[in-house]
Design an enzyme around this catalytic site. Structure first.
Site, PDB file in Angstrom:
ATOM      1  N   ARG A  69      -4.031  -4.703  -2.605  1.00 32.96           N
ATOM      2  CA  ARG A  69      -4.238  -5.446  -1.364  1.00 32.96           C
ATOM      3  C   ARG A  69      -3.934  -4.577  -0.145  1.00 32.96           C
ATOM      4  NH1 ARG A  69      -1.409 -11.203  -0.788  1.00 32.96           N
ATOM      5  NH2 ARG A  69      -3.014 -11.674  -2.347  1.00 32.96           N
ATOM      6  N   HIS A  73      -6.572  -3.885   2.922  1.00 33.22           N
ATOM      7  CA  HIS A  73      -6.263  -4.213   4.316  1.00 33.22           C
ATOM      8  C   HIS A  73      -6.201  -2.961   5.190  1.00 33.22           C
ATOM      9  CE1 HIS A  73      -4.959  -8.612   4.253  1.00 33.22           C
ATOM     10  NE2 HIS A  73      -5.453  -8.375   3.055  1.00 33.22           N
ATOM     11  N   ASN A 101      -1.702 -10.640   8.198  1.00 32.92           N
ATOM     12  CA  ASN A 101      -0.932  -9.754   7.323  1.00 32.92           C
ATOM     13  C   ASN A 101       0.512 -10.193   7.138  1.00 32.92           C
ATOM     14  OD1 ASN A 101      -3.079  -8.028   6.864  1.00 32.92           O
ATOM     15  ND2 ASN A 101      -2.497  -6.565   8.454  1.00 32.92           N
ATOM     16  N   HIS A 200      -9.118 -10.192  -6.999  1.00 31.42           N
ATOM     17  CA  HIS A 200      -8.263 -11.365  -7.017  1.00 31.42           C
ATOM     18  C   HIS A 200      -7.925 -11.815  -8.433  1.00 31.42           C
ATOM     19  CE1 HIS A 200      -9.337 -12.685  -2.637  1.00 31.42           C
ATOM     20  NE2 HIS A 200      -8.561 -11.623  -2.694  1.00 31.42           N
TER      21      HIS A 200
END
Length: 338
Positions: A69, A73, A101, A200
């Site tokens: 992740r 990001h 975030n 995911h």
């Protein structure tokens, strides 16, 4: 970068054209990355990252998802430049505290440990951006996912993009067209989007990000209720509709949460995607092509692994010339060099 939706509102053609042009201009002059970038200057790099990631994932399999992740990001804001790792200072507002975030990103200590080891072996040689990119690849492998070669040679940015976080990164309640546009703006196709969403399969989501999804009768965008009332009851116990428990978490893949596989797509076929943004891939009325891809990856894990690998390389190659020219190799991933 073709979007082969069979249903295209007229305005969507213009949206796709604008984002296609933007993506080309953003990435056309990017510097080349190479597989042997550190072969002479830091030959122990890959071994150090692998060993540290093995320790992290062995201690807690969830660490794999945290690092993956972080990488995602990072790359969606200013390119893969380790800007997401920067702490706030008097002169710099980092990305960690941006609303999307905040309380969502973790795993920074793992990158710190890797960086400290590398600074002992190869001081001021390996960028934090490259460390994060390699660590994300190793994280996936360690929980059963595919291998891919990681091109290297990124620089660390001296700036962060706090304001860009909400603009660039898909949110849990985004509709399909919004998600598509955010991927296209990074030079990533619809196929890349569906494949990368498969990450995911090892992630968790906070209650605040799926409370709206399970409110009422938990009706999916398609109008179909999930087949498992037991699953819905469990989610409601984790995330009460009346509020509270915002930081309570649930696995996005309730079947094999600690294994990187294709069961995430099977869950979408049932209408039981935890996040609205995920379920949109299968249930949105404009997602004819995305629905086909979800069905394909649910049926064929090899096809999913292959495309995920290709899309991760493509995402990892999102850089910008300004960072390459004016960037640096940070000594501490949390702070710009003084």
């Amino acid at each position: 970068m073709a979007l082969s939706l069979h249903f295209r509102p007229p305005f969507l053609h213009l949206v796709l054209l604008v984002f296609s042009i933007f993506s080309i201009s953003l990435h056309a002059s990017d510097p080349p990355l190479t597989l042997d970038y550190y072969a002479k200057t830091c030959p122990t790099l890959l071994e150090i990252v692998r060993k540290e990631m093995e320790c992290a994932v062995l201690s807690d399999p969830r660490n794999a998802a945290l690092i993956l992740r972080l990488h995602f990001h990072d790359c969606f804001v200013q390119g893969c430049d380790a800007s997401v790792l920067l702490d706030d200072t008097i002169t710099l507002q980092g990305e960690k505290t941006a609303p999307l975030n905040l309380n969502s990103l973790k795993g920074f200590g793992i990158i710190d440990r890797i960086k400290n080891k590398l600074e002992s072996d190869c001081p001021s040689i390996v960028s934090c951006a490259d460390i994060l990119t390699i660590a994300a690849r190793d994280a996936v492998i360690l929980v059963g996912g595919p291998y891919w070669d990681v091109p290297l040679g990124r620089k660390d940015s001296k700036t962060a993009g706090y304001a860009l976080v909400s603009t660039n990164i898909p949110a849990s309640d985004d509709g399909l067209l919004s998600i598509i546009s955010k991927f296209l703006s990074q030079g990533l196709s619809v196929t890349d989007m569906v494949a990368l969403s498969g990450a995911h399969t090892i992630g968790m989501a906070r209650c605040v990000n799926f409370r709206a999804r399970i409110s009422g009768d938990f009706i999916a965008t398609s109008g179909m209720n999930p087949t498992s009332e037991t699953y819905l009851s469990k989610l409601k116990s984790i995330c009460p509709a009346a509020g509270g428990g915002d930081d309570n978490e649930s696995d996005m893949d309730y079947v094999t949460p600690n294994v990187f596989d294709n069961s995430f797509y099977d869950i979408l076929l049932k209408g039981e995607g935890l996040l609205n943004s995920d379920q949109e891939l299968y249930s949105s009325v404009v997602g004819i092509e995305t629905k086909k891809l979800v069905q394909k990856y649910a049926e064929d894990s090899i096809a999913f692994f292959s495309q995920f690998s290709d899309s991760m390389v493509k995402m990892g190659n999102i850089t910008n010339s300004d960072t390459y020219v004016n960037g640096e190799v940070r000594k501490n991933c949390r702070f710009v060099n003084t």
